[in-house]
Each structure stands twice: as C-alpha cells, then as structure tokens.
Design an enzyme around this catalytic site. Structure first.
Site, PDB file in Angstrom:
ATOM      1  CD  GLU A 252      28.526-100.370 -87.501  1.00  0.00           C
ATOM      2  OE1 GLU A 252      29.551 -99.814 -87.952  1.00  0.00           O
ATOM      3  OE2 GLU A 252      27.698-100.937 -88.205  1.00  0.00           O
ATOM      4  CB  CYS A 286      30.569-100.046 -92.069  1.00  0.00           C
ATOM      5  SG  CYS A 286      30.039-101.543 -91.203  1.00  0.00           S
TER       6      CYS A 286
END
Length: 486
Positions: A252, A286
């Site tokens: 991720e 993110c």
C-alpha cells in the site's frame, strides 16, 4: 505504572516479553519541541533473524488453537485499545505530531480493526470444487506461517494494526517493524495490547528499526509474506526483493490524489473539504488531495476561499494548544516540502497562501495557476500543500485526474451525482468519493490503489466491495464507491 510507562519499554524490543535489542537504542523525539521522550530499542538484522525463527516455531500451535479462542483474544485487544485510548492518544500527539482529533481517530480505528479481524477467525476455510471423477474435491485455506509487517510514521497505529490483527486472527505469527520515529505509539502500544490480551509469547515481535531491519525482514527465509505500507520508492524495492525470493507481498504505497470541483458545487463547502483534504495531519497522508482540479468558471473564487481557510488555520504544538496543524515529522520532510513549493513557484505557480515555516511547523499552503509540470503538482508532496489548476469540461477533468502514475483515491464535488459517477468511470483509481474529499477510510471497507499506489487489497483480507448511495437532494451525504482492485 501506566500502560505505556517508559519503564516497560526503555531500551527494549518486544518478543512476547521485553528484551534488550542487539543493536542498541535510539531516542524517541517529540517533533513539536525536539524533546527526548525516552529511548526505544533499535532492531538490527540479528534481532529480526531471531524473531523470525521463534515466530515460526510458535506459529503451529497458534494455528491449531480453536478459532473461538483466537477470536476472543482479538476482541479483548479491541477493548484494550478502547480502555487505554487516552494514554495511547497522548503518545500519538507527542510522538507523531498529530492533533488530538487525529489521535482519537487512530485509536477508534485500531479497536475496530481488531473487532473486524476477530470475525475472520470463524469464516469458512475453503470451498468444494467440481470434479469429473468419483471423489470429493475441496480447497482449504491455511495460515501462511509468519507474516512480516512494515508500517510508516504518519498513521502509525492504524497502518500497523490493520495488518497485525488479521494475520494473528487467521493463525499466523507476526514480525512487525514500525517506523523508529513512532516506535511507541505505532509499535509498543500494539505490543502492550496483545501482551495484556493474553497472546501467547513468541507470536508477535515488535522491532522498531531502520532500513537494515526492513531489509532483513524482507529477506528472511522464515517470513514468506510481507505486508508493506510506505512510499512508492521504498515499496518498489520491497517488491523487487520479495519477488526475487518468490515471496507474497502486499503493498500500500503513495498517492497524488485529485479533488475535482465542478462549477455547480457549493464553493464554501468545497473549500472546507479541500482544506481538510490537503492540510489534515499536515498533508502526511497517502490519500491527501495533492491536486485540486477546479472548473475554470469558479477557480478564482475557490482559490480565494481556500487561501482564506489556510491563512486562518492555527499551527503549533498539538500537545499544548488548540491547533489545526502540528509539526512535520522531521527536518528532512520539511525541507523536501519547501523545496517542492519553491520550485513550483519558480515554475510559474502563484503562491496564494503559506509557503513559510518555523521549525517543523509548515504553514498550510495554496498554490494557484499551477502548471501540470510543476513539482508540487506532479509529485507526492506529503506536506500541507494544495496545488490548484483548472479544467473546462468533464473530459478534460478526467484526463487531468488520470494523468498520474498514482491511483489511490479520487474526490468529486458536484450537485449532479450522475455527472460524478460518469467522471468516476473515466479515472483509474482504487477509491472514489462523490460529494466528499479524498481522505476517508473504514475498517469494513476495501482499501487499495492502482498503478504506483499498488493494486493489493489491505490487511491480507478478501473483502466484498461496498457501494453506498445518497439521496441526490441531499448533497451533504457522502456518495462513496469503494472499488476492490487486484
């Protein structure tokens, strides 16, 4: 003695008990003040190797433990996160620089991740397969053995527990390397929860460390699966190293998510959403909105409103004042953010707000009229910066939003939900939020991206994608699509 009393973990790593690290220790620094809050053990390659051997030896008995016992332990862990939430939150505020609201969100999600993981233990173990022969053919899922977890500093508790909890629930052992900069709130808090929950010794190892420890974890022959959350650059190295060893890897990674504002949007609400999306936790997320794509008819007013929001946000020590933004994690990150801002202004962007700092406190920054080639637009900034550029048509908005190596999250603000859905279909991304900004996450929803954001689902869990719809007459309700990828 309190739950996270430094007397417990000073100079130590966790292997089911608290032992001195073979590689020494490192200071636990409060970024807002520069003060040393304690000293945590620093794991080296030898610590990782010893942990992997022990984890492998203890895992078989844990996998054979009745599922009801594993589920009950995960539920106890969730309750412990709730019972000790305030103390853990205090460490998140001081060690990661997050505001109290962000810290509260982390402890809430950590508990929910444990509760969701507990439910995994009783899920069906396989399926009956068709066969043309006179036999019973079936597939059965089994634990992989030892799972290596590497988590970053920005949301250290959530990004660690979301892989640790499901791995344990399904009968695996875990070797976990939190970022050394958030060793306590992102590592030792998890160790203490499972220690108090009664997890058998040797199944969870918490080894704060730097690149050496991470490289050793990825390379160790006793760890067949790696779950990594972090930058795309580091993730590429992890993926390459794991692939050479034929290991399974879950990545991720980074993002440069677009927030698209159409000309029919409520600009007051849009500016608030845009400020949250770019400035929450100093932009160190993110899913942060790294590109604001605004219809040319309303762009000037949007920039004015967003700049006013940025100028009015208080920045300071979240442990001592009511602030909206705390410090960046360290001087290296601050200098990178400032370099991207100044280079973008030199490339033609107009500084509408911010662009200055004091210590590690960077002012929320708005860049207008940003060329698509400007560094703060083209790259992931990981700081409180909102670059704004314009579009004229839905097709142009789609082309701009899709023009990125990343594909993690997309926000679309419009009163016309069907127009938002049409745009969503044109942009490769893992997550789409219609009538919401890009930063949103729940323990029950799939999480993943495409391209350089990676294409793996999170937490080693197969989940069903959810689609929540809202009433078109109530644009304040979020219309969210969670697209499962990979």
């Amino acid at each position: 003695m309190t739950f996270l009393d430094p007397k417990i973990w000073t100079g130590s790593i966790f292997d089911g008990g608290w032992t001195a690290s073979r590689a020494g220790d490192a200071p636990v620094i409060e970024p807002a003040t520069g003060d040393e809050l304690g000293r945590a053990g620093t794991a080296g390659a030898d610590d990782v190797a010893a942990a992997a051997v022990r984890a492998r030896s203890e895992q078989r008995a844990w996998a054979a433990t009745p599922y009801e016992e594993r589920a009950a332990l995960l539920r106890r862990a969730g309750r412990l996160f709730e019972e000790h939430a305030q103390e853990i939150q205090d460490w998140i505020v001081r060690e990661s620089g997050g505001v109290p609201g962000k810290a509260g969100f982390e402890t809430h999600v950590a508990a929910q991740e444990c509760y969701e993981a507990a439910a995994l233990a009783s899920q069906p173990l396989g399926e009956v397969l068709p066969t043309a022969r006179r036999r019973l053919s079936f597939a059965r899922r089994v634990p992989v053995g030892v799972v290596g977890v590497i988590a970053p500093f920005n949301f250290p508790l959530i990004l660690g527990i979301r892989s640790v909890a499901p791995a344990l629930a399904l009968g695996n052992a875990v070797v976990f390397k939190p970022d050394q900069r958030t060793a306590v709130c992102g590592g030792f808090s998890i160790a203490r929860v499972f220690e108090e929950a009664g997890l058998p010794s040797g199944l969870l190892h918490v080894l704060p460390g730097g690149p050496e420890a991470g490289q050793a974890l990825v390379a160790d022959p006793n760890i067949p699966v790696i779950s990594f959350t972090g930058s795309t650059a580091a993730g590429r190295k992890v993926g390459e190293a794991a692939a050479r060893l034929l290991k399974r890897v879950h990545l991720e990674l980074g993002g440069n998510s677009a927030l698209v504002v159409f000309d029919d949007a409520d600009l007051g609400a849009a500016a608030s959403a845009g400020a949250w999306a770019s400035f929450f936790h100093q932009g160190q997320i993110c899913m942060t909105s790294g590109r604001h794509l605004v219809h040319e008819a309303v762009a000037e007013e949007y920039v004015e409103r967003l700049a006013a929001k940025a100028t009015g946000l208080p920045v300071g020590d979240p442990a001592t004042g009511q602030v909206a933004l705390g410090p960046l994690i360290d001087a290296g990150q601050r200098d990178r953010v400032h370099q991207l801002v100044t280079a973008s202004v030199s490339a033609g962007a107009r500084l509408a707000a911010g662009g200055t700092y004091e210590g590690l406190f960077y002012r929320p920054t708005v860049l207008a009229e940003v060329p698509v080639s400007a560094p703060a637009y083209a790259e992931e900034v990981f700081g409180p910066v909102a670059p704004v550029t314009t579009f004229a048509t839905l097709e142009e908005a789609a082309a701009l939003a899709a023009d990125s190596e990343y594909g993690l999250s997309l926000g679309i603000l419009t009163r016309d939900v069907m127009k938002g859905m049409a745009l969503a279909d044109l942009v490769p991304t893992g997550i789409v939020h219609i009538n919401d900004q890009t930063v949103d996450d729940e323990a029950v929803a799939p999480f993943g991206g495409v391209g350089a954001s990676s294409s793996t689902d999170r937490s080693l869990i197969d989940k069903i994608p959810t689609r929540n719809t809202s009433d078109d007459d109530n644009p304040s309700i979020t219309l969210t699509f969670k697209h499962k990828t990979g």
